[in-house]
Design an enzyme around this catalytic site. Structure first.
Site, PDB file in Angstrom:
ATOM      1  CD  GLU A  32      -3.844  21.934  18.663  1.00 48.54           C
ATOM      2  OE1 GLU A  32      -3.134  22.068  17.643  1.00 48.54           O
ATOM      3  OE2 GLU A  32      -5.035  22.296  18.711  1.00 48.54           O
ATOM      4  CG  HIS A  65     -14.641  15.863  18.249  1.00 49.51           C
ATOM      5  ND1 HIS A  65     -14.866  15.694  16.909  1.00 49.51           N
ATOM      6  CD2 HIS A  65     -14.377  17.178  18.423  1.00 49.51           C
ATOM      7  CE1 HIS A  65     -14.766  16.861  16.294  1.00 49.51           C
ATOM      8  NE2 HIS A  65     -14.459  17.783  17.184  1.00 49.51           N
TER       9      HIS A  65
HETATM   10  C1  LIG Z   1      -5.836  20.574  15.540  1.00 44.24           C
HETATM   11  C2  LIG Z   1      -7.131  21.101  16.053  1.00 44.24           C
HETATM   12  N1  LIG Z   1      -7.157  21.905  17.142  1.00 44.24           N
HETATM   13  C3  LIG Z   1      -8.331  22.372  17.639  1.00 44.24           C
HETATM   14  C4  LIG Z   1      -9.537  22.027  17.059  1.00 44.24           C
HETATM   15  C5  LIG Z   1     -10.875  22.516  17.664  1.00 44.24           C
HETATM   16  N2  LIG Z   1     -11.508  23.528  16.801  1.00 44.24           N
HETATM   17  C6  LIG Z   1     -12.427  23.199  15.867  1.00 44.24           C
HETATM   18  S1  LIG Z   1     -12.925  24.525  14.965  1.00 44.24           S
HETATM   19  C7  LIG Z   1     -11.923  25.574  15.835  1.00 44.24           C
HETATM   20  C8  LIG Z   1     -11.874  27.028  15.487  1.00 44.24           C
HETATM   21  C9  LIG Z   1     -11.352  27.256  14.077  1.00 44.24           C
HETATM   22  O1  LIG Z   1     -11.426  28.628  13.752  1.00 44.24           O
HETATM   23  P1  LIG Z   1     -11.077  29.121  12.290  1.00 44.24           P
HETATM   24  O2  LIG Z   1      -9.839  28.436  11.814  1.00 44.24           O
HETATM   25  O3  LIG Z   1     -11.058  30.594  12.294  1.00 44.24           O
HETATM   26  O4  LIG Z   1     -12.245  28.582  11.357  1.00 44.24           O
HETATM   27  P2  LIG Z   1     -13.798  29.000  11.476  1.00 44.24           P
HETATM   28  O5  LIG Z   1     -14.434  28.053  12.459  1.00 44.24           O
HETATM   29  O6  LIG Z   1     -13.845  30.424  11.918  1.00 44.24           O
HETATM   30  O7  LIG Z   1     -14.362  28.835  10.102  1.00 44.24           O
HETATM   31  C10 LIG Z   1     -11.208  24.876  16.825  1.00 44.24           C
HETATM   32  C11 LIG Z   1     -10.253  25.482  17.788  1.00 44.24           C
HETATM   33  C12 LIG Z   1      -9.474  21.190  15.909  1.00 44.24           C
HETATM   34  N3  LIG Z   1     -10.597  20.800  15.264  1.00 44.24           N
HETATM   35  N4  LIG Z   1      -8.283  20.745  15.440  1.00 44.24           N
END
Ligand SMILES: Cc1ncc(C[n+]2csc(CCOP(=O)(O)OP(=O)(O)O)c2C)c(N)n1
Ligand SMILES: Cc1ncc(C[n+]2csc(CCOP(=O)(O)OP(=O)(O)O)c2C)c(N)n1
Ligand SMILES: [Mg+2]
Ligand SMILES: [Mg+2]
Lengths: 349, 382, 349, 382
Positions: free
Chosen positions: A71, A140
């Site tokens: 972000e 959320h």
């Molecule tokens: C600070 C923050 N930004 C965005 C999100 C929204 N979000 C939740 S899971 C996710 C994807 C994460 O991907 P990754 O780190 O590859 O983990 P995976 O889900 O593949 O295990 C996002 C963008 C969040 N939870 N926290």
């Protein structure tokens, strides 16, 4: 900036708030080459709430694209682009995730114009869904508006209808200062009034779901009286506008309800006029009580309407706890809680 | 074939390993190369049981969400070997700072699944009192750190915890977990910086399942370099490992754990795997990737690969496997049913309203007491 | 926690606020092995304001150490240490630099206990110098208290004397919840009252510069009446306590001045009692006006003392601009501005 | 001796360069190795003049601060070659995102020093209207981005600006600047991630002057690896350069600028130098490092080194040098004196109060108008 309703007479379409927001970006991407749209999952996929669906296909990957999960990087890159001369409109997936960007928002975007004495500016819009009621738990559901209104250099606005969402987002993108554009996610699909036990009326069945096709703006800084009344004034914004309406209907109190729409700059005149008329005021928001934006509203009202006030102003807000998951409907300031406060304030001698 | 250096190797001498991939099981399930160690048949059984139960649990909970018994669930299908293998390689008392996709750890230690389900159902027996989103667990007794809904924040916590362990001369170590997408966050960087400066006993795990919701890992930099090579700028030994190879996961985790325990400092490990399922029950991958992709199991199924090995070893059979599958499916169905007795999300059997005001602070300050009292008073009236 | 003044009768020493803060950390490092102190330049050098001078030499590099320039890393590592069982007391070099750590402060430290239902806690103290008046410009002058009080799970306190600084910092380190410890940097060396044209009286010549040698605490959550009065109530904290005193002396108004000391938890009872007595109230702080902590104070006063108020409550604060460099004494809410507001409020009918 | 690859080299093929040090001038001031190019004597003169005037300016402003004419100043003594060399290697219109220690850029382009002094004095002619701390300049016409008091924030701005330039098909490039200590901040990481994913035309400069106020660069990770090697985890070509060698600075900056201009992507450059003076006028290094250290000029004096080269070349002499020194000292003294006519900090000749409320927004909102009016009304009364 074009006047509100400039071509409001142009053909109307029924839109959800999501479609209205998308339409605003679509129109601005079309009108101004300097507008770019990016954020997490906003490019190919079109956003977890689908607000940018189809825009990459239409305007290409250099205008609408996916961003890494950073972000601060998203806002920081947008500041650099804005300094170059673009008008970035970026999405923070949930307002709850804006905190890593808080330094870039408050120290950089907000102060760029000031510290450079106008040499560099940050004409950028930061969109973020706010509010609870979707079983989102503490990360959320947040409403961080007061964390923006305390900071010099930021404009903070929040629409409550598809019509306003489109007109205000276009105004925000055209604005030459950074604008925090808060989207009440519970209103994306309909005017949710806090009665979670009932299905929400879809925007297609709601007057405010009718949205003019072309370009128009709803000026930043103007509140809207959604109900005229004599007994007390309710100051609300976002989802709480409908909660206040439900509470009014259920209590039968003749309330005047203001949808503030723009928290900073604030339409102080509209507030003062109404409270001087009714002499009583209730303020409603979803964010935590202490140091919430309601506190600023109370302060302004008592500073400007002291001698007209017949009863203490009450705040109905989220409690000073993180937004809980299981108890979210006890946390949410629904119609019953708002109505009870309205009755107390009207009854107060 | 990737060499296995001594645990006290200097980071500079294994820089190339950040770009190779450690693998133990070949395509016929035969252990190959220096990282193959003799692991007892029992441990393999444990690993298999944990992986299979993890998958069975995920399948049940995804069903439960569709049936409206919970608001949200996250599966880890295809990635089971990583959490299970590392948990088995570490000791009780070591602290794990996981993401929402390491539920395998609970099964690696035979943790009572009812505890998980009650949290997922946010019911009256939820150990977190309804405070948290489903799967954002916290189970200190299981060495499982409280999950944040904000990505990456736990990575630096693990480093801080490990620094504390070192300050106290404690021999417990920490394991940090993060996904490929979340490595873009600033907290990943702080953790790397602090790990390189203070060299605390921590394993820095990066699970590259190639997706972050709809974003392919290229959006996190995977096309420019490997995630393991992020360690090179910090002088931290960095390994890249086939995360669907249970034997490799176990062997590399043991190696990193020994380094940490002997105070030789942090190790960065990139686990190469693939997110076979949807990101979460709120996600529909068909919108951003061809259906076949997930179904193709690009890196193979960790359970199938271990099964082939165990059968080759003679310690397992298709029949036993099928039996176990059926048994675990039943177990999960029954457990879910049993937990329903304590309620499901939104059915009113949630923890009491007053609970919402507890644990904001150790002692509830007056302003919260006032808010609680009016909330209770109000809920009685209405 | 030990009672305030427990061994306050023990031998007294003259201390500046810097020495008092250092003494508090010294005592806690000595009493509790779990206390660690770190931050940018705090180890070998002893901090840019010298608050940790000599502590590394005395307690060693594993208890008192330099940190990389990463405020989020400093706070994040402290959260991990606290979860382990330590009691970190970290320094943010200037409050203006806490923003990169805002996510770790508000989302992690603040909510650790809640989201884990008490399994993990964050008994940690975050020290940060606040306030302007040192020609620091917009990034060495800020007062971000309202950005903490809005967040559930944080305690926010600010001392105005060496005696309170030591007792409150010990209380903060012993507290089992995260405490934001704001240090009014303009008070480090003396009770600055806003008269920048005059030299400041050193603490050695001031009553409150006398500090007991040993361990004692000043409990978190209690305000202090620094002047009793009948005409109006002034709510202040930090540097503004002395500005209010100067304004009182210069206007001759019989003001009751409360040093709030603890903003969250807040000593509401002391505030209510005073305002009900005087019927008039002025609130002073250095932070920007809009959504500042003064707004919350006005809200609470009008909610609880509405029928006792004889005049609108006024706020005297920093303006809603970044803290300027050249015009800093016009920005700073000095005695003249505060006095003028006091006169208006007393005169109001 | 370090090779000079073609500008379109792939990052993977020059990974070792992140740990070597590019140098052109040997100890006798003779150009050596592949990075030596024939630079015109004129350009060397320009560089020398700019470095000498930068140093003379610093000396004068440090004096001015001691005399109470300004609240604050930051010198760059010993690091002049870096900002001057890179500014000369780039084009007008390229945008620089500096820290408070790249004032050399102004002298490389003969920028009117009165503009700098008036800002430092916060006087009635201050181009920033008294808003900013001394030396936190902003001069768009000089391609100089507004300095933030918060470290590292500008690094990602430079990347964003370069992304914009690429989106617009513009051929202007960006140069990002950061110190060794500030690389620990999250913004450094975001910049690296975005640079590796979008490959915009940006030069990522890290000035390793070995100190961050009182902290030796080890506290930023310098003992674990080079700062240049931070680029390896992102597939960004990374070079390490003797920052006190004007010829090396110029040659490497040209190389990186050409890569960017030809859209070959970002380049990370670590400039090895040494902070000879105090951190700022608020700092006293004797509290944390032995006096001799700074005085010893560990990496040599960039001005002396270029001087030796120019003299060897026959294009410069000790006498000319001494004359220039005296001339620049006078110039600075006179300029400072001239600017005093417009006031110095705190003497009341600052920009008017009303100025304080301007430029918060493009158009002043009502609440600020009210605040301005009462501030003006009040200041008239008092
Ligand atoms: C600070 C923050 N930004 C965005 C999100 C929204 N979000 C939740 S899971 C996710 C994807 C994460 O991907 P990754 O780190 O590859 O983990 P995976 O889900 O593949 O295990 C996002 C963008 C969040 N939870 N926290
Ligand atoms: C976010 C932030 N944290 C801390 C500071 C305080 N500070 C100012 S300069 C400095 C040291 C920077 O060192 P380095 O990055 O190496 O740059 P140098 O001063 O050596 O040129 C610090 C800690 C700041 N300005 N901003
Ligand atoms: Mg992933
Ligand atoms: Mg440095």
């Amino acid at each position: 900036m074009k006047k509100a309703g400039a071509d409001v007479k142009s053909p109307q379409k029924n839109m959800t708030m999501i479609e209205a927001i998308r339409d605003a970006m679509d129109i601005m991407l079309g009108r101004d080459d300097n507008v770019v749209v990016f954020g997490e999952d906003v490019g190919y996929f079109g956003g977890v709430f689908r607000c940018t669906d189809g825009l990459q296909a239409k305007y290409g990957k250099s205008r609408v694209f996916d961003a890494p999960i950073s972000e601060s990087g998203i806002v920081g890159a947008a500041v650099g682009m804005a300094a170059y001369g673009l008008r970035p409109c970026v999405e923070i997936q949930f307002a709850d995730y804006m905190y890593p960007a808080y330094d870039q928002i408050t120290g950089e975007a907000a102060r760029l114009r000031y510290r450079s004495n106008g040499q560099f500016t940050a004409p950028m819009t930061i969109r973020m869904p706010v509010g609870g009621g979707i079983w989102g738990g503490q990360t959320h559901s947040q409403s961080p508006e007061a964390l923006f209104t305390h900071v010099a250099g930021l404009k903070t606005i929040i629409p409550s209808t598809p019509f306003d969402a489109k007109g205000m987002l276009i105004a925000a993108i055209e604005d030459d200062d950074p604008v925090m554009f808060l989207e009440p996610k519970r209103l994306y699909n309909g005017p949710f009034d806090g009665h979670h036990e009932k299905p929400v009326t879809p925007w297609s069945k709601h007057e405010a779901g009718k949205v003019p096709a072309g370009h128009y703006t709803v000026p930043i800084g103007k509140a809207k009286t959604v109900r005229e009344g004599a007994e007390l004034t309710v100051l609300a914004y976002g989802t709480m506008v409908y909660v206040a309406q439900a509470a009014t209907a259920e209590t039968g109190i003749d309330a005047e309800i203001l949808d503030l729409r723009s928290l900073l700059p604030l339409d102080l005149e509209a507030i003062i006029t109404s409270v001087k008329k009714t002499g009583r005021c209730v303020i409603v928001h979803e964010a935590t009580l202490t140091s919430g934006f309601g506190a600023e509203l109370i302060s302004l009202v008592q500073e400007h309407c002291f001698y007209h006030l017949e009863a203490p102003i009450e705040r109905v807000t989220g409690y000073d706890t993180p937004y809980p998951h299981a108890q979210e409907w006890d946390y949410f300031p629904g119609p019953a809680r708002v109505g009870a406060a309205m009755q107390r304030v009207v009854a107060a001698k | 074939e990737v060499a296995k250096p001594p645990v006290d190797v200097h980071a500079d001498d294994i820089r190339s390993m950040a770009r190779q991939t450690i693998r133990v099981l070949d395509d016929n399930g035969q252990p190959q190369g220096p990282w193959a160690e003799d692991i007892s048949a029992d441990l393999l059984k444990q690993g298999m049981r944990a992986m299979m139960r993890t998958r069975a649990f995920d399948e049940r909970m995804v069903k439960a969400q569709r049936q409206g018994k919970t608001s949200f669930y996250v599966q880890c299908t295809g990635e089971e070997a990583i959490a299970v293998g590392q948990r088995l390689a570490l000791e009780k008392g070591d602290m794990h700072f996981p993401t929402y996709r390491q539920q395998g750890m609970f099964f690696a230690q035979e943790f009572p699944i009812e505890e998980l389900i009650n949290q997922i159902y946010s019911n009256s027996k939820d150990a977190l009192g309804g405070r948290q989103l489903p799967v954002l667990y916290s189970f200190r007794d299981a060495d499982f750190f409280t999950l944040s809904g904000n990505l990456a924040t736990q990575y630096i916590h693990a480093v801080g915890w490990a620094m504390a362990s070192a300050i106290k001369g404690d021999d417990r170590i920490a394991a940090a977990w993060i996904g490929d997408g979340a490595t873009a966050e600033g907290d990943f960087h702080s953790a790397m910086v602090f790990a390189s400066v203070y060299k605390p006993p921590v394993i820095l795990n990066i699970v590259d399942n190639q997706w972050a919701i709809s974003s392919f890992h290229g959006i996190a930099g995977a096309e420019a370099s490997t995630f393991a090579s992020r360690g090179l700028g910090f002088g931290i030994p960095a390994l890249r490992v086939d995360g669907n190879d249970f034997l490799a996961v176990y062997a590399v985790s043991k190696w990193a754990a020994e380094r940490a325990r002997r105070n030789l400092g942090p190790t960065l490990i990139e686990w190469v795997t693939y997110r076979v399922g949807a990101h979460s029950t709120s996600d529909d991958p068909s919108k951003y990737r061809p259906k076949e992709m997930g179904a193709a199991w690009p890196l193979g199924d960790p359970i199938e690969r271990l099964k082939t090995h165990q059968i080759a070893q003679g310690s397992w059979s298709d029949q036993k496997h099928a039996q176990a599958e059926a048994e675990y499916a039943d177990e999960m169905r029954l457990a879910a049913k049993a937990c329903e007795a304590f309620g499901i999300v939104g059915d009113g059997s949630t923890p009491p309203i007053g609970e919402m005001f507890e644990k904001v602070f150790k002692d509830m300050p007056e302003h919260l007491q006032r808010q609680r009292d009016s909330a209770l008073e109000f809920s009685e009236k209405n």
